[in-house]
Design an enzyme around this catalytic site. Structure first.
Site, PDB file in Angstrom:
ATOM      1  N   ASP A  10      -1.459   4.166  -9.517  1.00  0.00           N
ATOM      2  CA  ASP A  10      -1.257   3.841 -10.924  1.00  0.00           C
ATOM      3  C   ASP A  10      -2.528   4.189 -11.700  1.00  0.00           C
ATOM      4  O   ASP A  10      -3.538   3.494 -11.585  1.00  0.00           O
ATOM      5  CB  ASP A  10      -0.915   2.350 -11.057  1.00  0.00           C
ATOM      6  CG  ASP A  10      -0.489   1.971 -12.461  1.00  0.00           C
ATOM      7  OD1 ASP A  10      -0.749   2.746 -13.400  1.00  0.00           O
ATOM      8  OD2 ASP A  10       0.093   0.873 -12.617  1.00  0.00           O
ATOM      9  N   HIS A  11      -2.463   5.242 -12.515  1.00  0.00           N
ATOM     10  CA  HIS A  11      -3.651   5.717 -13.204  1.00  0.00           C
ATOM     11  C   HIS A  11      -4.106   4.779 -14.326  1.00  0.00           C
ATOM     12  O   HIS A  11      -5.180   4.986 -14.913  1.00  0.00           O
ATOM     13  CB  HIS A  11      -3.404   7.118 -13.787  1.00  0.00           C
ATOM     14  CG  HIS A  11      -4.621   7.991 -13.790  1.00  0.00           C
ATOM     15  ND1 HIS A  11      -5.891   7.512 -13.561  1.00  0.00           N
ATOM     16  CD2 HIS A  11      -4.770   9.325 -13.988  1.00  0.00           C
ATOM     17  CE1 HIS A  11      -6.762   8.495 -13.629  1.00  0.00           C
ATOM     18  NE2 HIS A  11      -6.111   9.615 -13.886  1.00  0.00           N
ATOM     19  N   ARG A  12      -3.321   3.742 -14.612  1.00  0.00           N
ATOM     20  CA  ARG A  12      -3.770   2.748 -15.598  1.00  0.00           C
ATOM     21  C   ARG A  12      -4.982   1.987 -15.078  1.00  0.00           C
ATOM     22  O   ARG A  12      -5.868   1.608 -15.857  1.00  0.00           O
ATOM     23  CB  ARG A  12      -2.653   1.749 -15.916  1.00  0.00           C
ATOM     24  CG  ARG A  12      -1.422   2.321 -16.586  1.00  0.00           C
ATOM     25  CD  ARG A  12      -0.389   1.221 -16.781  1.00  0.00           C
ATOM     26  NE  ARG A  12      -0.033   0.576 -15.511  1.00  0.00           N
ATOM     27  CZ  ARG A  12       0.583  -0.594 -15.428  1.00  0.00           C
ATOM     28  NH1 ARG A  12       0.910  -1.276 -16.520  1.00  0.00           N
ATOM     29  NH2 ARG A  12       0.881  -1.104 -14.235  1.00  0.00           N
TER      30      ARG A  12
END
Length: 428
Positions: free
Chosen positions: A399-401
């Site tokens: 999850d690049h968040r």
């Protein structure tokens, strides 16, 4: 059903309005994600109202039915969702009986707590009877229950107690419930007369919902890396026969890979997190999920709890046990809860890599590709050579968040390093 369970789906009502219900009778069956369970009654009385229908989704804590007990009058509203709170008035005698029952239950809490350590689910009534009769956990687990999935019912344990007093105690023989014929599902007409319309199963609908929700929630990014697992391949080939003879377990590659993942998570604990709004929850325990495809094509993710605390023998036993119970539909609700990181084996069907979807609310998932025998450059002090090596691709979705490219790449690189540094002379 477990602290992380927020809702359940009503799958079958086992009692109808007007039916008399005894304590510990199963009233309905529910499903949480992929595990079905019975809901037993903790009171005796008559079912007077069902507040939810089959396929309705019920939040934890909601009232699902009204049972009228002797000496009590319940005022129910026709629209429970917007009505005033239901008031129950009990006669003095009934109130005294209820108070006496509560006091008795409180006295047995300490005694019945030990029964929670068993491998089966037991209702409060069954545990109270076992405690009162001095039945040990081992004896309780020897009783073959007649409830759903072998659940021990009130009648099962009472029969056991009676047999034990007569000196003829033996596990109760399970009774197979007669098959029920369900009404055929309604499908839309086939316009051309050549196509087939197949209704999605309940599990299929849940999986589809979770996959779409995950893609909409997390910013998926993938990193890929190739690992040389020749040492692991040769070592397993050398020890698997002795391991089977000694432990009675088949030594697969999965527990070896799970061990490497658990070690890498300890090195990079910020991959073992979840997101709640604008906050990050850093998980204390390392609970590894094993994504598995069932024979019907659906997915299930049993969880190895505290995987970092297991040696390779313990990991092998945990992997084999969960895999077997997943295939035989014998998993319990707790077996699929509280996962913090997931591993999926896309190589089972020959795929060399994949881009797996994150299992929410986790932030990463690792796909294991098929192990292939390939020509490779081998570096030695005497120079480079071409040789045959066993290699596989690791596909890491994150999850690049909350997981940047550096962390996502370093983590899967560390897994590779643990696999490639595997000791070919390891003793277990």
């Amino acid at each position: 059903m477990g602290e992380s369970v927020a809702e359940a789906t009503v799958t079958t009502w086992l009692k109808e309005v007007g039916d008399t219900i005894e304590m510990d009778d199963a009233v309905l069956e529910i499903a949480t994600d992929k595990v079905d369970s019975e809901v037993p009654s903790e009171v005796e009385g008559v079912l007077v109202e069902k507040l939810f229908a089959v396929d309705d989704v019920v939040k934890v804590g909601q009232t699902i039915a009204i049972i009228e007990i002797e000496g009590a009058v319940a005022e129910t509203a026709t629209e429970p969702a917007i009505s005033e709170p239901v008031t129950t008035v009990a006669a003095p005698a009934a109130a005294a009986a209820i108070e006496e029952e509560i006091n008795a239950s409180v006295e047995t809490i300490g005694t019945t707590a030990s029964y929670t350590e068993g491998t089966k689910f037991y209702s409060p009534l069954v545990k109270n009877i076992a405690a009162a009769e001095g039945i040990s956990l081992a004896d309780l687990e020897s009783i073959a229950g007649t409830g759903k999935d072998g659940r021990v019912t009130k009648n099962d344990i009472l029969n056991y107690v009676a047999d034990r007093k007569n000196g003829t105690a033996a596990p109760v023989t399970p009774v197979t419930a007669p098959a029920t014929t369900k009404e055929p599902a309604k499908v839309a007409p086939i316009p051309s007369g050549e196509d087939e319309i197949i209704e999605m199963s309940r599990m299929g609908k849940l999986v589809a919902h979770h996959m779409v929700a995950s893609v909409q929630t997390s910013a998926h990014v993938q990193s890929f890396i190739e690992a040389d697992v020749t040492n692991i391949w040769n070592w397993r080939k050398k020890v698997k026969a002795d391991f089977m003879q000694r432990e009675g377990e088949n030594l697969t590659f999965t527990p070896i890979f799970m061990e490497a993942v658990a070690l890498a998570i300890k090195d990079f604990p910020l991959i073992n997190i979840s997101v709640a709004g604008d906050t990050i929850i850093k998980k204390k325990n390392i609970n590894l999920g094993m994504a598995a495809a069932l024979p019907d094509g659906n997915l299930i993710v049993p969880v190895i709890k505290n995987a970092d605390q297991l040696n390779l023998v313990g990991m092998t036993k945990a992997v084999n046990d969960l895999a077997h119970r997943a295939r035989t539909n014998a998993l319990k609700p707790d077996d699929i809860q509280d996962g913090t990181y997931t591993v999926t084996n896309v190589g089972t069907f020959g795929s060399i890599m994949g881009t797996p979807i994150i299992n929410q609310p986790q932030v990463a998932i690792l796909a294991l590709g098929a192990i292939r025998k390939v020509p490779a450059v081998i570096e030695t002090p005497e120079g480079d050579f071409i040789g045959i090596r066993y290699k596989m691709f690791l596909s890491h979705s994150y999850d690049h968040r909350v997981v940047n490219g550096a962390l996502g790449g370093q983590f899967v690189q560390r897994v590779k390093q643990y696999l490639e540094s595997f000791d070919p002379n390891r003793v277990i």
